[in-house]
Scaffold this motif. Structure first.
Motif, PDB file in Angstrom:
ATOM      1  N   GLU A 118       0.530  -1.318   0.084  1.00  0.00           N
ATOM      2  CA  GLU A 118       0.044  -0.073   0.013  1.00  0.00           C
ATOM      3  C   GLU A 118       0.800   1.104  -0.222  1.00  0.00           C
ATOM      4  N   PRO A 119       0.318   2.239  -0.583  1.00  0.00           N
ATOM      5  CA  PRO A 119       0.776   3.391  -0.283  1.00  0.00           C
ATOM      6  C   PRO A 119       1.387   3.996   1.296  1.00  0.00           C
ATOM      7  N   VAL A 120       2.086   5.102   0.793  1.00  0.00           N
ATOM      8  CA  VAL A 120       3.123   5.132   2.004  1.00  0.00           C
ATOM      9  C   VAL A 120       2.402   6.767   2.525  1.00  0.00           C
ATOM     10  N   VAL A 121       2.186   7.106   3.781  1.00  0.00           N
ATOM     11  CA  VAL A 121       1.536   8.016   4.117  1.00  0.00           C
ATOM     12  C   VAL A 121       2.725   8.551   4.717  1.00  0.00           C
ATOM     13  N   VAL A 122       3.119  10.343   4.094  1.00  0.00           N
ATOM     14  CA  VAL A 122       4.066  10.819   5.166  1.00  0.00           C
ATOM     15  C   VAL A 122       4.004  12.599   5.466  1.00  0.00           C
TER      16      VAL A 122
END
Ligand code: AMP
Length: 503
Positions: free
Chosen positions: A52-56
């Protein structure tokens, strides 16, 4: 262009050169490359099958950029979220993604530690990226193997205002970004190598992609101005002048704010080569003022939505264009893209190699706005447009209720949906007030439930407070007007034209 290969190349050949600086610190190309490798390895080991996309989450700390690169080097998209996004909206973004890893790239984090299962604090990120730590990426057999993002892999997801009251995520692939950069390095007749770029936009807005990647693609240095600095004209001017800015990347609205300071001129920013504007109307007035105060700097207007990777047109605005009195063009379309105008509505349709594959996990909204045209991706922008006899494109406003306010993209229905969630609000409509062809402020008209909101003054206060927890402050209407009813058109729709007159 292969942006990761470019950055690696600069790390190997000019490693000591500063790639990014802000008041939170600076980082060289070599450090950026090595730290992002260490973190990519950690992400891979920790997340394994979770792609999954990583939240930064963060603001202008060099750690933000380390995290972005680490994600894509581990084969995962990143989703930048600025600290100005209220916690409730961050929760919505995290909830939409599902079970993401959240990287806290700031010392000043107000997020709930229980926001998600996988979170790495700023201290942990520092530890992970520390040079004392051994890194096994790109070493010999038995070590962690990383499959970086390539081609059609999603490189980043930027969440933008959505008509449903929830933000929608625009997915941009590595190929989209590389195609955009291939052209963007030719802006202003060719971006000079090793230049200093002003970063004004938060990383959760796609305008920031212009300065960040254009700079990294040309061995430049990003000079990021934090929120506090942006609120103090004289400090900002001292900072940008001291940092020898060559390319100023911002919304025209931000330049307008700076122009309020009489010292904002070519003497202070002596090394400025060009203004690179995008994201909203550039007015003749702003253009004239800038050309007058900065006679040596070129004024470049570009146009495009997040859905087509920053921008797809470019034009250099001359003095005579600015003085002509007629609206300014947004320019010629880049190679690899084309613009078609809908024969009925004159809507601008962008077709080409920077068009996104669509909104994250929103197939219906994707199908409405995106389609294939002769095998190439196309996006319906919602902007009206026309071409002049020289092939220059002009933007003529919107066909829907999306607006730009001080450079921020807002769907009016987004605010309305959030207003309607507030106890005591029965119906609500939001309209912009315009000045010189630009939205200047928002007015909300509210029909209240008198039992729940008995007092107008208190009611307005509560509504404002409630909105601040669910949406960024720039989306909170300046005026809230309590009304008994909302004007309707003959066919029973909300009469926004009448409301605009009442605003
Ligand atoms: P965003 O996705 O935030 O970049 O917003 C994209 C929208 O901003 C476009 O669809 C236009 O409505 C508007 N926009 C972007 N650039 C320009 C420009 N140079 N002139 C007028 N409007 C613009």
């Amino acid at each position: 262009m292969d942006i990761l290969a470019r950055i690696e190349d600069y790390a190997k050949t000019q490693g000591d050169k500063v790639a990014f600086s802000s008041r939170d610190g600076e980082i060289t190309y070599l450090e950026l490359w090595e730290k992002s490798a260490r973190m990519a390895e950690t992400i891979e080991c920790r997340m394994q099958d979770n792609r999954e996309p990583v939240v930064v989450y963060g603001h202008k700390d060099p750690m933000m950029i380390v995290c972005f690169l680490a994600c894509v080097r581990s084969g995962r998209a990143y989703c930048p979220v600025d600290v100005s996004v209220p916690n409730e909206r961050v929760e919505q973004i995290v909830g939409t993604i599902g079970d993401p890893l959240v990287l806290i790239a700031t010392e000043r984090c107000s997020l709930d530690a229980n926001l998600c299962e996988q979170m790495l604090s700023y201290e942990e990120l520092k530890e992970i990226t520390s040079s004392a730590r051994e890194c096994s990426v790109s070493s010999d057999a038995g070590k962690v193997e990383l499959g970086k993002c390539t081609g059609e892999d999603v490189h980043y997801i930027i969440f933008t205002s959505g008509t449903t009251g929830r933000p929608k995520g625009v997915q941009i692939t590595t190929e989209n970004l590389n195609n955009y950069l291939e052209w963007a390095v030719t802006l202003d007749g060719g971006i000079e190598e090793g230049a200093n770029f002003l970063n004004q936009a938060p990383y959760s807005f796609d305008l920031s992609v212009m300065d960040l990647y254009l700079s990294l693609a040309t061995g430049g240095r990003v000079v990021a101005a934090d929120k506090e600095l942006q609120q103090n004209n004289s400090k900002l001017l001292e900072y940008t002048s001291g940092q020898r800015i060559n390319y100023w990347v911002s919304t025209p609205s931000f330049a307008d704010l700076c122009l309020a300071d009489a010292n904002f001129n070519g003497e202070k920013l002596a090394e400025l080569k060009a203004w690179l504007f995008c994201g909203e109307v550039l007015t003749n007035q702003t253009a004239q003022e800038l050309l007058e105060r900065f006679p040596k700097a070129n004024l470049i207007n570009t146009y495009g939505p997040t859905e087509s990777t920053v921008c797809v047109t470019e034009v250099r605005i001359s003095k005579s264009m600015a003085e002509s009195g007629s609206p300014l063009p947004v320019g010629k379309v880049k190679p690899g893209s084309s613009v078609a105008l809908d024969p009925d509505t004159s809507e601008i349709i962008i077709i080409g190699d920077t068009v996104s594959p669509g909104y994250y996990k929103l197939p219906e909204q994707t199908a409405k706005a995106f389609y294939q045209r002769e095998g190439i991706r196309a996006y319906r922008t919602g902007d009206k447009g026309h071409f002049d006899e020289n092939g220059l494109l002009y933007c003529d406003g919107r066909i829907d209720n999306q607006i730009k306010l001080h450079g921020y993209r807002i769907e009016l229905e987004d605010i309305e949906a959030n207003l309607m969630k507030i106890d005591g609000v029965q119906r609500a409509a939001v309209v912009p007030r315009f000045k010189d062809g630009k939205a200047e402020s928002l007015t909300a008209f509210v029909i209240r439930d008198r039992e729940l909101i008995s007092d107008d003054y208190e009611g307005r206060k509560c509504i404002r407070l409630a909105l601040r927890t669910s949406m960024p402050s720039y989306m909170v209407p300046k005026r809230i007007v309590m009304v008994e009813e909302l004007p309707m058109t003959n066919n029973g729709k909300l009469d926004r034209k009448r409301l605009k007159e009442m605003a």
